[in-house]
Each structure stands twice: as C-alpha cells, then as structure tokens.
Design a protein around this motif. Structure first.
Motif, PDB file in Angstrom:
ATOM      1  N   ASN A 202       0.841  -1.203   0.000  1.00 17.59           N
ATOM      2  CA  ASN A 202       0.000   0.000   0.000  1.00 17.59           C
ATOM      3  C   ASN A 202       0.870   1.244   0.000  1.00 17.59           C
ATOM      4  O   ASN A 202       1.963   1.266   0.569  1.00 17.59           O
ATOM      5  N   SER A 203       0.349   2.305  -0.647  1.00 20.64           N
ATOM      6  CA  SER A 203       1.143   3.520  -0.832  1.00 20.64           C
ATOM      7  C   SER A 203       1.388   4.252   0.482  1.00 20.64           C
ATOM      8  O   SER A 203       2.322   5.037   0.601  1.00 20.64           O
ATOM      9  N   CYS A 204       0.550   3.981   1.475  1.00 17.70           N
ATOM     10  CA  CYS A 204       0.683   4.696   2.746  1.00 17.70           C
ATOM     11  C   CYS A 204       1.932   4.239   3.499  1.00 17.70           C
ATOM     12  O   CYS A 204       2.807   5.059   3.816  1.00 17.70           O
ATOM     13  N   THR A 205       2.054   2.948   3.768  1.00 11.99           N
ATOM     14  CA  THR A 205       3.266   2.510   4.488  1.00 11.99           C
ATOM     15  C   THR A 205       4.502   2.644   3.605  1.00 11.99           C
ATOM     16  O   THR A 205       5.582   2.957   4.095  1.00 11.99           O
ATOM     17  N   GLY A 272      -3.893  -2.718   2.433  1.00 11.21           N
ATOM     18  CA  GLY A 272      -3.677  -2.388   3.842  1.00 11.21           C
ATOM     19  C   GLY A 272      -3.554  -0.888   4.070  1.00 11.21           C
ATOM     20  O   GLY A 272      -3.369  -0.105   3.136  1.00 11.21           O
ATOM     21  N   ASN A 273      -3.673  -0.509   5.341  1.00 16.53           N
ATOM     22  CA  ASN A 273      -3.557   0.902   5.703  1.00 16.53           C
ATOM     23  C   ASN A 273      -2.914   0.963   7.083  1.00 16.53           C
ATOM     24  O   ASN A 273      -2.686  -0.070   7.717  1.00 16.53           O
ATOM     25  N   VAL A 274      -2.633   2.172   7.544  1.00 14.00           N
ATOM     26  CA  VAL A 274      -2.048   2.367   8.877  1.00 14.00           C
ATOM     27  C   VAL A 274      -3.157   2.832   9.812  1.00 14.00           C
ATOM     28  O   VAL A 274      -4.074   3.546   9.386  1.00 14.00           O
ATOM     29  N   ASP A 275      -3.062   2.456  11.088  1.00 18.32           N
ATOM     30  CA  ASP A 275      -4.144   2.780  12.033  1.00 18.32           C
ATOM     31  C   ASP A 275      -4.466   4.276  12.062  1.00 18.32           C
ATOM     32  O   ASP A 275      -5.615   4.696  11.890  1.00 18.32           O
ATOM     33  N   ALA A 276      -3.436   5.082  12.270  1.00 16.32           N
ATOM     34  CA  ALA A 276      -3.667   6.523  12.410  1.00 16.32           C
ATOM     35  C   ALA A 276      -4.226   7.132  11.124  1.00 16.32           C
ATOM     36  O   ALA A 276      -5.084   8.020  11.163  1.00 16.32           O
TER      37      ALA A 276
END
Ligand SMILES: Nc1ncnc2c1ncn2[C@@H]1O[C@H](COP(=O)(O)OP(=O)(O)O)[C@@H](O)[C@H]1O
Ligand SMILES: O=C(CO)[C@H](O)[C@H](O)COP(=O)(O)O
Length: 559
Positions: A202-205, A272-276
């Motif tokens: 995922n691009s976020c992590t 997937g993504n990050v919690d925050a």
C-alpha cells in the motif's frame, strides 16, 4: 436493495478488533476484540526462550490471523447480518510493523529451523534497536544531499523499514539471505486473505515508512550502495512489489479464508492501511486545517495540506498518503498511554491500588479523579514525555523521560497529572511545528482509546494547545476508517462507495460535546510550556547529552 455492510479490522499494539459497519450511515453494528495471545514480545522468544536485547519489540504473526478467525466471525454472529450483505473488508495496522517472508509469503519465524532466531520474527513499530542504522542512514543521506530527507522532517526513524531491514542484514545476514521479501504486516495480512501470489504494497506505508515517493519511487540504488554494498538492489529484490493507492481493491477473499472468517468468498479486500491514517476519514476529516490525533499507547498526528512544506521532525509528507488529492502530513509521540501505563504499573504506591480497588475503580480513574482537584501549575512538577524516546520533533529514540520538581510532599496523583501535561506539551510542539511552517492547524480532532478514558487529559490538551478538540463519535475510529476503505474497494456499483470522501461524508460523526480551552488555564499552561521548551531543547538538542551518556554507561554495565 438490502442494507450493505463492511468490516474494518484494526490491528493495535496489544490487540486486534473487528467492527461491522452499516454503510448507509456508519453505525457500528457490532465489534469484537482479540487480545494477541503473545502480546508484545520484548524479553524472550516464545518456545525457545531465546533472550532479546534491550529496545527490542517483536510480535507473532499467527496472532494477527487469530484476530481474523476469532473477531470477524464474532461480529458477524453478534450482528445477525447475512454474510451476503457484507461487501468488503479493510484493515489498518500499527506501522512500521514488518516481517521477513519466504518465496511462498510465509513468515520466516513459522519455519521451526528459524524460529529461535529473533530476526525471523515480526518487528513491531516500537522496536527501537535499529537506532545505529538509522543514525547512519541520516548521516549518509545528509552527506549525499538526498532530496528525500526534507520530506521526513530531516530524519529517517529507527522505527521504519530501511533501518529495520539493515539491522537484520547486519546482525543476521543468514536471515536476510533467506528472506524473499520484507513486508509491512498490513500487506502480509491482506495477502493472507486474498491468497495473492503477487503481494501488493500500500502507498501509505511505502510512503511514510519505506521512503517511497509517488513520482520518484524509492531512493536510488547508489544511495543504498552507499549505505552498504549488500543493499544496492534491495528495492528491486526484497522490497519489490507493486505499490497501489489506498482504497484500491487488493483482491478478493479466498474460499478457505472465507470459511474461517464466516464471510462469503469473493468479497473485496482493500489494500492495507495504517491505524492513524485510517482514522482520518474515520473521524470525517477530508480537508486541510484539522489535525487528527489518534490517541492510544502512542499518538499519531495527521494533517492534510495542499502544498509540500518542510516541517522539523515530522514523520513524513506523502502525496495521497491519507486522502487522495492532498498531501498527508504525519507526526507523532512514541509513548503517551504507555507512559501512564508505566506509572500505574511501576510507580504507584500500594495504598493507591488498594484505594482504587476499594472504590471499585481502576487506578487510572482514581488518579485522574484526584489529579483533577489540582489547578494547572499547582503540582510544581514538570516532565519531559520521552519514556519511549522522542518521535517528533526531535526524532531521537535515545532520549528518556524526566520529572522535575519533586518534594517530600509530592503525591502520586500530582505525578500522574504532570505526565498527562508532559504529553500535551509534546503535542503542542508538533502543532506549533506545523502551524508555524505553513501547514495550518485550526482545530483538533481526537480519536482512539484515550479520549474516551480520560476527560482530564483531553481538557489539558485543549488548554495547552489553546484549541477546541472534537472527539470522534466512534469508539473504533481506525476500524471505521478501514471499513470505509473496504466499502471503497467494493465500489458503489456493489453497494459501497466510489471514493473515500463520499464514504466519510456519509459514515463519519463527531460527538456534540467538545473540549474548549479554558482561558485562565491557557495562561498558566503557556508559562509551563515555555519552561518545557527550555528543558526540551537543553536535553534534546545537544546542549546536555546526559541522557545519551547514561545509556552508554548502562550498556557498558550490562556487558
Ligand atoms: N483512564 C485512563 N487514562 C489514561 N490512559 C489510560 C486510561 N486507561 C488506559 N489508559 C492507557 O490507554 C492505552 C491504550 O489505549 P488504546 O487506544 O485502547 O490502545 P491502542 O493504542 O493499543 O490502540 C494504554 O497505554 C493505557 O495505559
Ligand atoms: O507509527 C504508527 C503509525 O504511523 C504506529 O502505528 C503507532 O504509533 C502505533 O499506535 P498505537 O499502538 O497507539 O495504535
């Protein structure tokens, strides 16, 4: 058409929780928590008992799968919803929580021959033992004038992917060699649900934790070679994999996982993504000026902007990293609830525990109630909130906590209050760093466990930052955000949404009650903050490196 639902699964530091959400209005129909059976592994490895070094924090990947097979069926059952109406699932995770996997995508620690090697396990976000590598990454990047450094507030953290990968290479080259890929746990869990042989990232992590940029990709091979010739091709080999935007459908739930999770096969699984980061749409924030604080064991501070600015010590600015179309800014404090937990577990005298027990309350609540009787400044105490190092703005995991002003009359509730205040001052540093560098902060939004647990804490934050704080109506905001991304992965044609903005507008809510700054408190806290800032700079910016010298002496004493 019958009502449609999505599931969000939030992987925290000590437990994972699933929430089943009504897509028409965001109602959280059912939720269920699975504490990780192995929790945080920071002393010795399970089974083999191999001892871990100081600053290590590992996890067991099976615990993550247990959350899917326990909490997901539990919410489906409790809700009475027909699985045919559940159209998508999204997850969010602590990060950078990473693991080495083999060519089949199996964690190396699942291999009995490697299970007694600490480096084969999941490294949790708060594994801080790669600080030497992080220091070198920063030194070399600075010397080479790498243009990625300003995007990360001038420093790459030891909590992140490259430092952790390099630590594995340095300390366990055989494990590095046997690793097919290093993955964020969030991407690994998604791959377990979709069964995809070609794992997507995922691009976020990738953006916040692995120095990946939407237009420029990873840093150059020359940079990695300058770190260590053995790392030269790491981004094409062990970090390979397509990087896709948040909300993208990673794949569909496999037959076998569907059976274990009590869902229908073929439903959309979001990347997937990050919690925050998932919490931002979860609290309804899809525009700039609103700083979202995900407040739990740590705090992550999330903010949207329209221009790329340099902000000291921010964890990162990533295009589309939170909400597509905006630059997503992140900063953070690596211990907040964890500091309060430390005090409750290690610092509170027996009479407080006994009193709390007698009154049928928990120690946090007892301390909060007694600490509320004090006015700002009345304790005479001032603390530095560095029990787990400093993430923003100093980005230094080798700093430690400090409490100043003790006397023979100091009471436990005063110490507790000073710890609450210290974390608020830490947040104020972050708010100021953004606001004074052109990334406006008008309002604060809070979510996570702490706003629901401690009203005094929230009032102190409003007073110290002199800003109104709105609190998420959801008890499980990251999970709600993750469910929204699950609905986006499913798409409007299937009863979901076509964009995260649409989903947030329909599904997110804040409470009517807000925390407003109390003017007389603001004045006193301004004075205390100035004192905090002096201590912060004195101990944190090199004027007096006593904290680092103490660490060095401790290391010598231990060996
Ligand atoms: N009444 C309280 N006041 C302040 N902190 C609390 C209170 N009760 C629990 N905590 C802290 O809250 C943290 C857990 O927050 P939570 O948001 O539930 O978890 P996580 O960060 O793992 O998602 C722990 O660090 C714990 O010490
Ligand atoms: O760095 C992070 C996000 O970018 C971590 O996920 C976070 O700090 C862990 O948070 P918590 O345990 O409080 O949910």
């Amino acid at each position: 058409m019958s009502k449609k639902y999505a599931i969000g699964v939030d992987y925290g530091t000590e437990s994972g929780r699933a929430v089943l959400v009504d897509l028409s209005d965001g109602t959280e129909v059912a939720d269920h928590v699975t504490p990780y059976p192995h929790n945080v592994i920071d002393e010795k490895l399970p089974n083999s008992g191999v001892k871990l070094e100081y600053d290590w924090a590992l996890q067991h990947p099976q615990d993550y799968l247990d959350v899917l097979t326990r909490s997901v069926p539990a919410v489906v059952q409790a809700s009475g919803v027909d699985p045919a109406d559940i159209i998508g699932l999204g997850i969010d995770f602590t990060a950078c929580t990473m693991l080495p996997v083999d060519a089949q995508g199996q964690p190396l620690c699942f291999n009995p021959e490697l299970a007694n090697q600490p480096h084969s396990w999941v490294k949790l976000w708060k594994h801080h033992a790669a600080q030497d590598e992080a220091n070198l990454i920063n030194e070399i990047a600075e010397r080479r004038g790498e243009d990625f450094l300003p995007r990360y507030g001038g420093k790459i953290s030891s909590e992140w992917m490259i430092a952790k990968v390099w630590q594995i290479l340095n300390e366990a080259p055989d494990i590095y060699e046997q690793t097919d890929r290093f993955l964020e746990a969030t991407d690994w869990v998604v791959s377990q649900m979709t069964g995809a042989s070609d794992i997507v990232r995922n691009s976020c992590t990738a953006g916040y934790k692995a120095i990946w940029h939407k237009k420029k990709g990873f840093p150059s091979n020359e940079f990695f070679k300058a770190l260590d010739p053995r790392l030269e091709n790491v981004t094409q080999t062990k970090l390979r994999g397509e990087v896709v935007a948040l909300g993208t459908k990673a794949g569909e739930l496999t037959e076998s996982m569907a059976k274990l999770m009590g869902l229908q096969p073929g439903i959309a699984i979001a990347v997937g993504n990050v919690d925050a980061h998932a919490a931002v749409p979860g609290v309804g924030v899809v525009t700039p000026g609103k700083l979202v604080m995900a407040m739990g064991t740590s705090i992550c501070h999330m903010l949207l902007g329209t221009e790329e600015r340099e902000v000291e010590g921010m964890c990162g600015v990533v295009e589309d990293g939170i909400i597509p179309g905006y630059l997503g800014y992140e900063a953070g404090q690596s211990a907040v609830g964890d500091i309060f937990a430390w005090y409750v577990e290690q610092g509170v005298p027996a009479y407080v525990q006994a009193a709390a027990e007698q009154e049928g309350t928990n120690v946090h609540e007892w301390l909060e109630r007694h600490a509320s009787a004090y006015k700002p400044g009345e304790t005479g105490l001032l603390a530095l909130d560095w029990w787990n190092g400093n993430r923003s703005v100093l980005v230094d995991t080798e700093l430690n906590g400090l409490i100043l002003g003790y006397s023979l009359l100091t009471k436990p509730e005063e110490v507790y209050r000073s710890l609450l205040e210290a974390t608020a001052f830490g947040t104020r540093k972050i708010v100021d760093a953004f606001h004074n560098n052109g990334v406006e902060v008008q309002e604060l939004y809070a979510c996570g466990g702490l706003p629901q647990k401690n009203r005094l804490l929230m009032q102190i934050y409003a007073d110290v930052t002199n800003r109104e704080i709105k609190v998420a109506d959801s008890k499980q905001t990251p999970a709600l955000g993750a469910a929204m991304f699950g609905a986006v992965a499913a798409g409007a044609a299937n009863g979901g949404y076509d964009s995260i903005v649409d989903a947030a507008q329909k599904m997110a809510r804040v409470r009517k009650d807000t925390f407003k700054p109390i003017p007389e408190n603001v004045v006193v806290y301004e004075k205390l903050y100035q004192e905090y800032s002096k201590l912060h700079d004195y101990f944190g910016r090199g004027e007096n490196d006593v904290m680092k010298r103490l660490r060095a002496i401790r290391e010598e004493a231990r060996h």
